[in-house]
Design a protein around this motif. Sequence first.
Motif, PDB file in Angstrom:
ATOM      1  N   ALA A 172      -2.480   9.231   2.964  1.00  0.00           N
ATOM      2  CA  ALA A 172      -3.492   8.426   2.287  1.00  0.00           C
ATOM      3  C   ALA A 172      -3.240   6.942   2.522  1.00  0.00           C
ATOM      4  CB  ALA A 172      -3.500   8.732   0.798  1.00  0.00           C
ATOM      5  N   ALA A 173      -1.956   6.535   2.444  1.00  0.00           N
ATOM      6  CA  ALA A 173      -1.630   5.123   2.660  1.00  0.00           C
ATOM      7  C   ALA A 173      -2.024   4.704   4.070  1.00  0.00           C
ATOM      8  CB  ALA A 173      -0.151   4.887   2.424  1.00  0.00           C
ATOM      9  N   SER A 221      -5.657   4.338   4.481  1.00  0.00           N
ATOM     10  CA  SER A 221      -6.316   3.254   3.749  1.00  0.00           C
ATOM     11  C   SER A 221      -5.964   1.881   4.319  1.00  0.00           C
ATOM     12  CB  SER A 221      -5.938   3.316   2.263  1.00  0.00           C
ATOM     13  OG  SER A 221      -4.557   3.125   2.123  1.00  0.00           O
ATOM     14  N   TYR A 222      -4.967   1.822   5.200  1.00  0.00           N
ATOM     15  CA  TYR A 222      -4.614   0.530   5.794  1.00  0.00           C
ATOM     16  C   TYR A 222      -5.789  -0.183   6.445  1.00  0.00           C
ATOM     17  CZ  TYR A 222       0.280  -0.482   5.106  1.00  0.00           C
ATOM     18  OH  TYR A 222       1.453  -0.866   4.542  1.00  0.00           O
ATOM     19  N   ALA A 244       1.218   4.064  -2.972  1.00  0.00           N
ATOM     20  CA  ALA A 244       0.930   5.471  -2.694  1.00  0.00           C
ATOM     21  C   ALA A 244       2.109   6.345  -3.108  1.00  0.00           C
ATOM     22  CB  ALA A 244       0.616   5.661  -1.217  1.00  0.00           C
ATOM     23  N   LEU A 293      -8.715  -0.232   5.731  1.00  0.00           N
ATOM     24  CA  LEU A 293      -9.660  -0.752   4.747  1.00  0.00           C
ATOM     25  C   LEU A 293      -9.287  -2.151   4.295  1.00  0.00           C
ATOM     26  CD1 LEU A 293     -10.191   2.393   2.495  1.00  0.00           C
ATOM     27  CD2 LEU A 293     -11.579   1.578   4.403  1.00  0.00           C
ATOM     28  N   VAL A 298       0.823  -1.211   0.000  1.00  0.00           N
ATOM     29  CA  VAL A 298       0.000   0.000   0.000  1.00  0.00           C
ATOM     30  C   VAL A 298       0.860   1.265   0.000  1.00  0.00           C
ATOM     31  CG1 VAL A 298      -1.653   1.324   1.342  1.00  0.00           C
ATOM     32  CG2 VAL A 298      -1.973  -1.113   1.056  1.00  0.00           C
TER      33      VAL A 298
END
Lengths: 325, 313
Positions: A307-308, A311-312, A252, A314, A248
Amino acid sequence: MKAEYLMRRAFYSFLAFMVSLTLTFVLLHLMPGDYLHSILPYLAEKNPDAARMFREQFGLNRSISEQYLLYVVNVVRGNWGYSFLYGLPVLAVIEEKLRWTLVILFPSTVLSILIGMAVGAYSGWRNGSKTDLSVLNFMIFVGAVPSYWWAMLLILIFGFHLNLFPLGGYASIEALDVGVRISDVLRHAALPVTALTISSVPGTYYLMRNSTLQTTGEEYVLTARSKGLREMEILRHHALKNAMLPMVTVIALELAQMIMGSVFVETIFSWPGLGLLTFEALRVRDLPLLQGIFLMDTLMVIFANIAADLSYPLIDPRVKVGENV
Amino acid sequence: MSILAINDLKVQFPTPEGLVKAVNSVDLELEEGERLGMIGETGSGKTVLGLAVVRLLSGAEVEGNIEYRGKKLLLLDEAEMRKLRGREISVIFQSPNSLNPVLKVGDQIAESIRLVGCSNRQDAKKKAVQAMEAVGMPDAELWADRYPHQFSGGMKERAMIALGLACDPRLIIADEPTKGLDANIKAQVVELIRDVTTDKSLLFITHDLSAAAQICDRIAVMYCGEIVEVGRTEEIFANPLHPYTEGLFRSLPIMGMKAIRGASPSLIDIPSGCRFHPRCDRPCENCAKAHPPLVEAESSPGHLMRCFQHDRG
């Protein structure tokens, strides 16, 4: 909890941004040479008045510390200064070039991530097999060749010998009469996109291969096998999602690097993007523009990291943003 | 009729340090509906034996014959073997990392159910919840939508058992399902395994004598890759014949916790003669030279052991 985390995150990001700003400012001002001497060497010598006026206009007559303070205040206010070369606001110049950069960098980044991950996952899952070893060696070869060499090779074969694609630029000469057409731009973008994709697939491939390789010994993979699943089903449903976790951040950052453009490939193809702009700005010592480009990169990397991290959760249910940080 | 017949099974792992002989000429039979406990220390080859049956060992050289309901497992192709896994022969692993951390537990069980031919996603999920209820999980519907890290150790083991039973297999191989659990939880899990396997055949691999005693009809004791004693549970407990089995009993807390002297030998460099003789309390001179065969004890029929001392009466 979450708001507090975001606040703290924002504070540290701001700190990182300021540190980066300061470092680039210092480094750029340590560079030998200046704009006037590189673009108009005679003007500077023969017409000291014009040179003085130029300096006053851009505030170059002030002390370095004063320039730094002014720059910091202006940047925070949203004024990133004026480009020497273009005589336009730095942000406007960057924005214009960024569009062109994205035309080739967006497809090549997405393609290289998709190809790199798909091939890497397969290779890692079948590690040690003949397919894996030949793919691995091929990727090592591809990765060892620099992007500009691929670019020149593609121009030579598909542009010069086969005459399938134009040698460079972003539009044909007819564009002057009929305007820039999308199909024409795409034809010009084909080779740069290919060169960029080829040169960035191996990086993603290595990481994905390694990441997948590490899942093969996991106990849940043995459990999946004991259920009677096929190997490819285990890879898709069980290994891939776990192997994706370390990817991820990489993805990114690759997306963030997109906006930096590619100095080599854009220069070789005369593609009017940020990479070519960076090269130009560096060549003529357009310090405000260079500084602006680097600040933009910094911002992108900072945003990509945030952002990374956000989003983890998720894709990994074990991660909760804002806890135990 | 026997559901599983293992004949002269050898499992070896080639490693840079040498050939690891994990299982050496094991013969074993499991009757339909029988529950057999496979007991031994860590490194005795019992887990390898269990995984060899479902052919899930990687990098191993497996020789001999494993017959499941008349099918020679070692001769099946991978696709045929895959069809047996889960739906005919299932494995219950020890829990902590055996569930996929990024998938919901209910979905992992439903995945097994869908393999058996339940194509409807919702139905499979419903059956998964039923499977979780069947292993005594309260609020199964809620927990089916949670991830493994939200489960306690005992809950995870229950989920593993639910997974193992989901496709109603005939033969279950339980690989140390009680390892690392608190005494109280362990008792519950043992009770659960006993209750859910009443109409199944079970190969219960463990180092826990008391757990095996509660569940199993017969017990096989493994040492150094071979079976040194096998017999009915009551027989083994009442009248252990092999000095290693005796040693195991003496090492139980209620029997005074006396450890067997020495350490179990490396499976690369196996002792000559009787494999247990370097650690045996009463070796004879023959023990170091000849390898004792697995023979039926004269005193109790069906009770086999591998020791010269008893062989002579």
